[in-house]
Design a protein around this motif. Structure first.
Motif, PDB file in Angstrom:
ATOM      1  N   LEU A  35       0.851  -1.190   0.000  1.00  8.23           N
ATOM      2  CA  LEU A  35       0.000   0.000   0.000  1.00  8.23           C
ATOM      3  C   LEU A  35       0.884   1.238   0.000  1.00  8.23           C
ATOM      4  N   PRO A  36       0.568   2.223  -0.833  1.00 10.95           N
ATOM      5  CA  PRO A  36      -0.550   2.277  -1.787  1.00 10.95           C
ATOM      6  C   PRO A  36      -0.400   1.235  -2.886  1.00 10.95           C
ATOM      7  N   ALA A  37      -1.555   0.796  -3.408  1.00  7.38           N
ATOM      8  CA  ALA A  37      -1.567  -0.297  -4.383  1.00  7.38           C
ATOM      9  C   ALA A  37      -1.905   0.220  -5.775  1.00  7.38           C
ATOM     10  N   THR A  38      -1.497  -0.538  -6.752  1.00 13.58           N
ATOM     11  CA  THR A  38      -1.882  -0.239  -8.130  1.00 13.58           C
ATOM     12  C   THR A  38      -3.193  -0.961  -8.441  1.00 13.58           C
ATOM     13  N   ALA A  39      -3.856  -0.531  -9.495  1.00 11.64           N
ATOM     14  CA  ALA A  39      -5.089  -1.186  -9.909  1.00 11.64           C
ATOM     15  C   ALA A  39      -4.823  -2.640 -10.293  1.00 11.64           C
ATOM     16  N   ASP A  40      -3.694  -2.899 -10.945  1.00 11.68           N
ATOM     17  CA  ASP A  40      -3.359  -4.262 -11.343  1.00 11.68           C
ATOM     18  C   ASP A  40      -3.172  -5.168 -10.126  1.00 11.68           C
ATOM     19  N   ALA A  41      -2.552  -4.626  -9.072  1.00  6.81           N
ATOM     20  CA  ALA A  41      -2.340  -5.426  -7.862  1.00  6.81           C
ATOM     21  C   ALA A  41      -3.674  -5.782  -7.218  1.00  6.81           C
ATOM     22  N   ILE A  42      -4.585  -4.850  -7.180  1.00  4.60           N
ATOM     23  CA  ILE A  42      -5.891  -5.121  -6.574  1.00  4.60           C
ATOM     24  C   ILE A  42      -6.671  -6.114  -7.429  1.00  4.60           C
ATOM     25  N   ALA A  43      -6.552  -6.000  -8.740  1.00  9.20           N
ATOM     26  CA  ALA A  43      -7.209  -6.971  -9.620  1.00  9.20           C
ATOM     27  C   ALA A  43      -6.678  -8.375  -9.362  1.00  9.20           C
ATOM     28  N   ARG A  44      -5.345  -8.516  -9.203  1.00  9.78           N
ATOM     29  CA  ARG A  44      -4.758  -9.838  -8.922  1.00  9.78           C
ATOM     30  C   ARG A  44      -5.213 -10.354  -7.558  1.00  9.78           C
ATOM     31  N   TYR A  45      -5.334  -9.451  -6.605  1.00  8.91           N
ATOM     32  CA  TYR A  45      -5.818  -9.818  -5.267  1.00  8.91           C
ATOM     33  C   TYR A  45      -7.227 -10.407  -5.352  1.00  8.91           C
ATOM     34  N   LEU A  46      -8.087  -9.775  -6.139  1.00  3.96           N
ATOM     35  CA  LEU A  46      -9.440 -10.288  -6.322  1.00  3.96           C
ATOM     36  C   LEU A  46      -9.421 -11.667  -6.967  1.00  3.96           C
ATOM     37  N   VAL A  47      -8.600 -11.818  -7.994  1.00  2.00           N
ATOM     38  CA  VAL A  47      -8.514 -13.093  -8.698  1.00  2.00           C
ATOM     39  C   VAL A  47      -8.047 -14.199  -7.758  1.00  2.00           C
ATOM     40  N   ASP A  48      -7.057 -13.910  -6.926  1.00  5.08           N
ATOM     41  CA  ASP A  48      -6.505 -14.922  -6.035  1.00  5.08           C
ATOM     42  C   ASP A  48      -7.506 -15.375  -4.964  1.00  5.08           C
ATOM     43  N   HIS A  49      -8.503 -14.540  -4.690  1.00  2.99           N
ATOM     44  CA  HIS A  49      -9.467 -14.883  -3.647  1.00  2.99           C
ATOM     45  C   HIS A  49     -10.879 -15.086  -4.192  1.00  2.99           C
ATOM     46  N   ALA A  50     -10.993 -15.136  -5.502  1.00  5.16           N
ATOM     47  CA  ALA A  50     -12.314 -15.254  -6.119  1.00  5.16           C
ATOM     48  C   ALA A  50     -13.048 -16.525  -5.713  1.00  5.16           C
ATOM     49  N   GLU A  51     -12.314 -17.613  -5.517  1.00  7.07           N
ATOM     50  CA  GLU A  51     -12.950 -18.889  -5.210  1.00  7.07           C
ATOM     51  C   GLU A  51     -13.048 -19.162  -3.716  1.00  7.07           C
ATOM     52  N   SER A  52     -12.331 -18.393  -2.911  1.00  7.48           N
ATOM     53  CA  SER A  52     -12.313 -18.675  -1.476  1.00  7.48           C
ATOM     54  C   SER A  52     -13.122 -17.690  -0.641  1.00  7.48           C
ATOM     55  N   LEU A  53     -13.367 -16.497  -1.187  1.00 10.28           N
ATOM     56  CA  LEU A  53     -14.104 -15.483  -0.434  1.00 10.28           C
ATOM     57  C   LEU A  53     -15.445 -15.201  -1.107  1.00 10.28           C
ATOM     58  N   ALA A  54     -16.439 -14.913  -0.294  1.00 11.73           N
ATOM     59  CA  ALA A  54     -17.766 -14.593  -0.817  1.00 11.73           C
ATOM     60  C   ALA A  54     -17.739 -13.243  -1.525  1.00 11.73           C
ATOM     61  N   ILE A  55     -18.694 -13.041  -2.411  1.00 12.67           N
ATOM     62  CA  ILE A  55     -18.786 -11.782  -3.148  1.00 12.67           C
ATOM     63  C   ILE A  55     -18.893 -10.604  -2.195  1.00 12.67           C
ATOM     64  N   ASN A  56     -19.718 -10.739  -1.174  1.00 11.46           N
ATOM     65  CA  ASN A  56     -19.887  -9.631  -0.225  1.00 11.46           C
ATOM     66  C   ASN A  56     -18.591  -9.338   0.525  1.00 11.46           C
ATOM     67  N   THR A  57     -17.815 -10.377   0.812  1.00 13.96           N
ATOM     68  CA  THR A  57     -16.527 -10.164   1.478  1.00 13.96           C
ATOM     69  C   THR A  57     -15.566  -9.427   0.555  1.00 13.96           C
ATOM     70  N   LEU A  58     -15.518  -9.829  -0.714  1.00 11.19           N
ATOM     71  CA  LEU A  58     -14.661  -9.128  -1.679  1.00 11.19           C
ATOM     72  C   LEU A  58     -15.101  -7.679  -1.841  1.00 11.19           C
ATOM     73  N   ARG A  59     -16.403  -7.457  -1.849  1.00 14.72           N
ATOM     74  CA  ARG A  59     -16.914  -6.085  -1.965  1.00 14.72           C
ATOM     75  C   ARG A  59     -16.469  -5.242  -0.758  1.00 14.72           C
ATOM     76  N   GLN A  60     -16.529  -5.855   0.421  1.00 15.45           N
ATOM     77  CA  GLN A  60     -16.096  -5.141   1.626  1.00 15.45           C
ATOM     78  C   GLN A  60     -14.598  -4.868   1.598  1.00 15.45           C
ATOM     79  N   ARG A  61     -13.807  -5.814   1.087  1.00 12.74           N
ATOM     80  CA  ARG A  61     -12.359  -5.607   0.987  1.00 12.74           C
ATOM     81  C   ARG A  61     -12.051  -4.450   0.036  1.00 12.74           C
ATOM     82  N   LEU A  62     -12.779  -4.370  -1.077  1.00 13.86           N
ATOM     83  CA  LEU A  62     -12.579  -3.256  -2.009  1.00 13.86           C
ATOM     84  C   LEU A  62     -12.917  -1.928  -1.352  1.00 13.86           C
ATOM     85  N   ALA A  63     -14.019  -1.905  -0.603  1.00 11.73           N
ATOM     86  CA  ALA A  63     -14.406  -0.670   0.088  1.00 11.73           C
ATOM     87  C   ALA A  63     -13.340  -0.253   1.094  1.00 11.73           C
ATOM     88  N   ALA A  64     -12.765  -1.219   1.791  1.00  5.59           N
ATOM     89  CA  ALA A  64     -11.724  -0.912   2.777  1.00  5.59           C
ATOM     90  C   ALA A  64     -10.466  -0.373   2.103  1.00  5.59           C
TER      91      ALA A  64
END
Length: 328
Positions: A35-64
């Motif tokens: 942090l601070p993060a790039t958009a590409d890093a956050i996109a990879r973060y989402l991809v790495d957790h797409a199958e393990s975290l719920a959509i609402n959890t990912l949405r909350q992580r983005l908001a944070a």
């Protein structure tokens, strides 16, 4: 802390602040991001957790992560097209299946209350004050949480000086802030006195036994019976309720949470003829979608199994509650 910092701190709910801090820590420490993060890093973060975290959890992580960047004076990378597109793709390939707490039914509320009454009596006879305090507190928490449809954080933030009891009639509870209260006006909730399973009597018994005159209503109690000056932590509420339900012999106790009280009351009210507008105003829902989420799966035959003698009818503003048949 300066006055400016104090006001800035107060603008964010404690639960939100803790969850945002946990999200930033997860991104940095557990995933190894910077942090601070790039958009590409956050996109990879989402991809790495797409199958393990719920959509609402990912949405909350983005908001944070968005809030962290804004607070630190950086541009928000979560609004970048690549991040939004990746998130939409995750939603398409991993549609959310929302996990909902199991609603507590009226007969289970009665079962748990009777178990607590017996436990209080046994503890009092044995001179076991710590156990007597815990069971008396838990009964008040259970009945008030159910009949008022309180959220878990509302129960933990309730303060003695903001509760007014009129014996035999009811009680009012003021909360300085509730979910969705962006203007910080606070809200007053009323609960009726009932012939049995009464939240008013249970509350009065707890504050009298614990000799509470101010501060948090529901507090921790140690093994020696010392009562904490702080309110219960929100994370302790679910284990407390599950332990209570297991002790009372309620099946599948681990499937219940603090939201089980709110969902249970909503479904009970719907099964007993409350219209949606009255229920929304009583519980404090701001939109129809929130209410309908709680009512999905409500049993339309519940009122006939439990008996109409259990019914409580309250008006939308809680000005008065009438007991049908004198049974509740």
């Amino acid at each position: 802390m300066s006055k400016l910092d104090a006001y800035l701190h107060a603008a964010t709910r404690d639960n939100t602040r803790r969850s945002y801090q946990a999200a930033a820590r997860h991104f940095e420490v557990e995933w190894g991001g910077f942090l601070p993060a790039t958009a590409d890093a956050i996109a990879r973060y989402l991809v790495d957790h797409a199958e393990s975290l719920a959509i609402n959890t990912l949405r909350q992580r983005l908001a944070a992560l968005a809030q962290w960047h804004i607070d630190q004076g950086f541009s928000d990378p979560t609004k970048a097209p690549v991040v939004r597109k990746v998130f939409r793709g995750i939603q398409a390939l991993h549609p959310a299946r929302e996990k909902r707490a199991r609603p507590l039914q009226l007969d289970q509320l009665e079962q748990a209350t009777q178990w607590l009454d017996r436990a209080v009596a046994v503890a009092a006879a044995a001179g076991d004050r710590p156990a007597q305090l815990r069971h008396t507190r838990d009964k008040a928490l259970l009945l008030l949480g159910f009949w008022r449809g309180f959220r878990g954080d509302e129960l933990t933030r309730l303060r003695v000086e903001n509760v007014n009891v009129v014996p035999g009639e009811g009680m009012t509870c003021f909360l300085s802030q509730t979910k969705g209260d962006r203007s910080y006006r606070g809200a007053t909730f009323k609960a009726p006195a009932l012939a049995r399973l009464c939240p008013v009597t249970a509350y009065a018994a707890w504050v009298d036994l614990a000799i509470l005159t101010e501060g948090a209503v529901f507090r921790g109690i140690d093994r020696w019976g010392n009562i904490s000056t702080e309110g219960l932590h929100i994370n302790s509420l679910v284990p407390l309720l599950r332990s209570l339900f297991a002790g009372a012999g309620i099946a599948s106790a681990t499937q219940y949470s603090s939201h089980s009280l709110r969902r249970g009351f909503a479904q009970w009210a719907a099964s007993n003829g409350w219209d949606i507008k009255t229920l929304m105003e009583y519980v404090g829902w701001k939109n129809m979608q929130s209410a309908l989420r709680y009512l999905e799966g409500a049993d339309p035959f519940a009122r006939y199994r439990t008996g109409e003698a259990h019914g409580v009818v309250g008006d939308a503003e809680g000005r008065r509650a009438e007991v049908i048949g004198g049974a509740v």
